[in-house]
Design a protein around this motif. Structure first.
Motif, short mmCIF file in Angstrom:
data_model
loop_
_atom_site.label_atom_id
_atom_site.label_comp_id
_atom_site.label_asym_id
_atom_site.label_seq_id
_atom_site.Cartn_x
_atom_site.Cartn_y
_atom_site.Cartn_z
N ASN A 6 -5.24 23.90 177.92
CA ASN A 6 -5.11 23.20 179.20
C ASN A 6 -4.30 24.10 180.12
O ASN A 6 -4.10 25.28 179.83
N GLY A 7 -3.79 23.55 181.19
CA GLY A 7 -3.07 24.38 182.16
C GLY A 7 -1.88 25.11 181.60
O GLY A 7 -1.36 26.00 182.24
N GLY A 8 -1.38 24.74 180.42
CA GLY A 8 -0.21 25.41 179.90
C GLY A 8 -0.49 26.23 178.66
O GLY A 8 0.45 26.68 178.01
N ALA A 9 -1.73 26.41 178.30
CA ALA A 9 -2.08 27.12 177.07
C ALA A 9 -2.09 28.63 177.31
O ALA A 9 -2.31 29.09 178.43
N PRO A 10 -1.85 29.44 176.26
CA PRO A 10 -1.98 30.90 176.40
C PRO A 10 -3.40 31.26 176.85
O PRO A 10 -4.38 30.69 176.35
N VAL A 16 -14.29 30.84 177.45
CA VAL A 16 -15.34 30.88 178.46
C VAL A 16 -14.72 30.99 179.85
O VAL A 16 -13.55 30.61 180.07
N TYR A 17 -15.50 31.46 180.78
CA TYR A 17 -15.03 31.72 182.13
C TYR A 17 -14.47 30.47 182.81
O TYR A 17 -13.38 30.49 183.38
N GLY A 18 -15.21 29.37 182.74
CA GLY A 18 -14.82 28.15 183.46
C GLY A 18 -13.45 27.65 183.07
O GLY A 18 -12.61 27.32 183.93
N ALA A 19 -13.18 27.57 181.76
CA ALA A 19 -11.88 27.10 181.29
C ALA A 19 -10.77 28.07 181.68
O ALA A 19 -9.63 27.66 181.96
N CYS A 20 -11.10 29.34 181.69
CA CYS A 20 -10.11 30.37 182.02
C CYS A 20 -9.64 30.25 183.46
O CYS A 20 -8.44 30.14 183.74
N VAL A 21 -10.56 30.25 184.42
CA VAL A 21 -10.17 30.26 185.83
C VAL A 21 -9.65 28.90 186.28
O VAL A 21 -9.06 28.77 187.37
N ALA A 22 -9.86 27.85 185.46
CA ALA A 22 -9.30 26.54 185.79
C ALA A 22 -7.79 26.54 185.61
O ALA A 22 -7.09 25.66 186.12
N ASP A 23 -7.26 27.50 184.87
CA ASP A 23 -5.82 27.67 184.66
C ASP A 23 -5.34 28.71 185.67
O ASP A 23 -5.72 29.88 185.60
N ALA A 24 -4.51 28.30 186.61
CA ALA A 24 -4.06 29.20 187.68
C ALA A 24 -3.25 30.37 187.16
O ALA A 24 -3.04 31.36 187.87
N THR A 69 -4.96 32.45 193.24
CA THR A 69 -5.65 31.45 194.05
C THR A 69 -6.94 31.05 193.35
O THR A 69 -7.73 31.92 192.95
N PRO A 70 -7.20 29.76 193.15
CA PRO A 70 -8.43 29.33 192.46
C PRO A 70 -9.67 29.85 193.18
O PRO A 70 -9.70 29.91 194.42
N PRO A 71 -10.70 30.26 192.44
CA PRO A 71 -11.93 30.74 193.07
C PRO A 71 -12.59 29.64 193.89
O PRO A 71 -12.57 28.47 193.49
N THR A 72 -13.14 30.03 195.03
CA THR A 72 -13.78 29.04 195.91
C THR A 72 -15.28 28.95 195.69
O THR A 72 -15.90 27.94 196.00
#
Length: 648
Positions: A6-10, A16-24, A69-72
């Motif tokens: 989640n947002g605090g995981a290493p 996968v890409y989606g889970a990665c970029v969801a973490d700022a 900055t999160p991807p737009t």
């Protein structure tokens, strides 16, 4: 005990890409194809953070932390390289080489209703397949229409071609008249060119640049197979689950590998022998067997097609239809599990046990895309395989043009299984190049390639395509070839070969043609023999640049050493020459001590007569050094200016 990502995981936990970029705090590394910490985290103050535009950093006041900055844009649009684009699996993306942009792949639904409801898609259902595919051949003009290899312009309308109607690589490759061009834009199923093996007329064969007339067997073959020996080859290939992913421009790696092998089998100079039948020793043709490995722990980990009528059944076969049937069976019976190779090595050894010991060559191609799961537990099976005296080659087929951690690990486990020297028996190659005419399958008998040099026949008159002769001397020694200094230069097929009857040949005086009764074809008239070493003084003899000349002080004669400066392959083909190995070096030298009687043998200080064998042999010690430099390195030996090296 670990927390779910989640947002605090290493960051490295995100696969996968989606889970990665969801973490700022994370960014997707396109070069390594993995999730990594954002460099923004290194900025400890807002001023430095906001100034870092290259990494798209932004200050989070609530947490007093610098984040990315999160991807737009969408996941596909965010990818800036072809590798990063094709690596995404959810959503599926495609890369345009013309525009160099990544976009989301269209028409990926498996629902017929959803497919037909989309104006950009059409539903294809034939040959047991049902897929949704983008609409094809809708261009309004002839120019736009024929720019797509799947289409043709007919009666003022853009239509799908006979091959272009197949929407997938698998369906395309199973049509014997078509092949899948993954590198075209867009990828397309296109008509297959006529196979050289189907050409029976010698002159028609010469007219095709990609073909070569094998005079010794009166057969037209693909030019890259002109130097094929009598060969038994086992292809031991990876059937693991990772092969279902997209590989380069091929939507499905396993289907791409099967399509590549179909195309290869269609061009091979096969022996024609059915599986289980006796095979002649000197055919300059090939038999092949296919074995799939993979499976699960403590379960079946290797398999072959059934040994029933119509199949090769994992046995050596030179029958094209049997081999194609085996490939179809493997495609329909893909393991899609793990990567265990132990049983595959055992099966391969059993197949090679049926290969006659009659001078033919044996080879194994091991193909993998990932790390072997039974690494380090196959020593006994590997020893038995190498005992068959087969050349064992390894091929890692990677997904992308650039290397990734996955294929590097595969290389570390596969390379140790190959024949020494392992650097020459191994290649790490992307699927697009694996499937190309320059790939390790198609160049198996080309002596100019890393694998081919271990399997191709040594050069001799008319035995191989002219372009494979690397030197002028080897080129003009084949009367069917001529040396050209124009353009890139090199050895080319003689224009005389295009004169297909004796009358036309003898009339072609401009190109100095003559009819060869022995070869039954028109060849270049051999140039007159000139003794380039016909010098009368020692100085001019040793200064000759066009050949290696040696001066004998005892006889006062300058003579040519034909063997000097030849490659090991060329040396083996020259009468009177032998390859001498000295430490880590080797050189082509004249055969020594070939005298047939005691008197002549004893008169040469480098030789001695072996009465028990009735043979003249090289003496032990100094005379075994075939080159002057090697002789001089020996403190107790001395070299003369002639060809005899004697002990002090």
């Amino acid at each position: 005990l670990a927390l779910p990502p989640n947002g605090g995981a290493p960051c490295h936990q995100y696969e996968v890409y989606g889970a990665c970029v969801a973490d700022a705090g994370c960014v997707w590394d396109e070069s390594a194809l993995r999730c990594a910490d954002t460099p923004c985290l290194l900025h400890c103050g807002q001023m430095d953070c906001d100034a870092d535009e290259d990494n798209k950093c932004a200050w989070n006041g609530a947490e007093n932390t610098c984040y990315t900055t999160p991807p737009t844009g969408g996941a596909c649009e965010e990818q800036k390289t072809e590798t990063g684009c094709l690596a995404l699996e959810d959503p599926e993306c495609e890369w345009s080489r013309d525009d160099e942009v990544c976009t989301e792949k269209l028409c990926t639904t498996t629902s017929k209703d959803e497919c037909t409801a989309d104006s950009q898609c059409e539903w294809f259902e034939e040959e047991g397949a049902a897929v949704c595919t983008p609409k094809r051949c809708t261009a309004p003009t002839e120019g736009e229409c024929v720019a797509d290899k799947r289409c043709e312009w007919e009666g003022g309308v853009c239509k799908v071609t006979e091959c272009g109607r197949w929407p997938t690589e698998q369906l395309c490759s199973r049509d014997g008249n078509c092949y899948y061009d993954a590198l075209s834009e867009p990828a397309a199923c296109v008509p297959k060119r006529e196979s050289c093996g189907d050409v029976v007329d010698k002159c028609a064969c010469h007219e095709k640049e990609e073909c070569f007339w094998l005079g010794s067997k009166a057969k037209c073959v693909e030019s890259q197979y002109g130097a094929c020996p009598t060969l038994d080859l086992v292809v031991l290939f990876d059937g693991s689950g990772s092969m279902v992913k997209q590989f380069g421009h091929h939507p499905h790696g396993f289907h791409a590998l099967m399509a590549t092998m179909r195309e290869w089998v269609n061009g091979l100079p096969l022996s024609g022998d059915k599986a289980g039948a006796a095979s002649a020793a000197d055919t300059q043709k090939v038999r092949v067997a296919f074995v799939q490995y993979g499976g699960e722990y403590k379960k079946v980990q290797a398999k072959v097609a059934p040994p029933t009528a119509g199949y090769a059944g994992g046995r050596l076969s030179g029958d094209k239809d049997e081999l194609l049937a085996d490939i179809d069976w493997h495609e329909d019976n893909h393991f899609a599990k793990q990567t265990f190779i132990k049983q595959g090595l055992e099966m391969t050894t059993d197949v090679l046990a049926t290969s006659p010991v009659d001078g033919r060559r044996r080879a194994v191609y091991i193909i993998s895309d990932g790390k072997l799961d039974d690494e380090g537990r196959v020593a006994e099976e590997l020893e038995k395989l190498h005992a068959t005296k087969a050349e064992v080659f390894g091929i890692v087929v990677r997904r992308f043009a650039q290397h990734t951690e996955e294929d590097i690990k595969a290389e570390a486990t596969l390379k140790p299984l190959t024949t020494a020297p392992q650097d020459d028996h191994f290649i790490n190659i992307d699927m697009d190049h694996m499937a190309s005419p320059e790939g390790p399958l198609s160049t198996i008998c080309d002596p100019t390639t890393p694998f081919g040099k271990y399997l191709a026949l040594p050069p001799n008159g008319g035995a191989r395509p002219c372009y494979e002769y690397a030197s002028l001397g080897m080129c003009v020694a084949d009367a069917g070839c001529a040396w050209s200094d124009e353009g890139v230069g090199g050895c080319k097929t003689s224009v005389c070969m295009m004169n297909c009857d004796r009358a036309a040949c003898m009339a072609d005086t401009e190109n100095k043609c003559t009819w060869s009764a022995e070869r039954g074809e028109c060849v270049t008239t051999p140039p007159p023999v000139v003794d380039v070493c016909g010098h009368t003084t020692e100085a001019s003899c040793l200064a000759e640049e066009d050949a290696v000349c040696e001066w004998s002080r005892s006889t006062g004669v300058c003579r040519q050493n034909r063997c000097a400066k030849q490659t090991e392959v060329a040396c083996a083909a020259l009468d009177g020459c032998e390859w001498a190995t000295e430490g880590a070096m080797g050189a082509c030298v004249e055969e020594r001590c070939t005298y047939g009687n005691l008197g002549d043998c004893s008169a040469d200080v480098a030789c001695k007569w072996n009465g028990g064998r009735g043979k003249c042999e090289v003496t032990d010690g100094c005379a075994r050094h075939g080159r002057r430099r090697a002789c001089r390195r020996m403190r107790r030996c001395a070299s003369g200016r002639g060809t005899t090296y004697a002990g002090r």
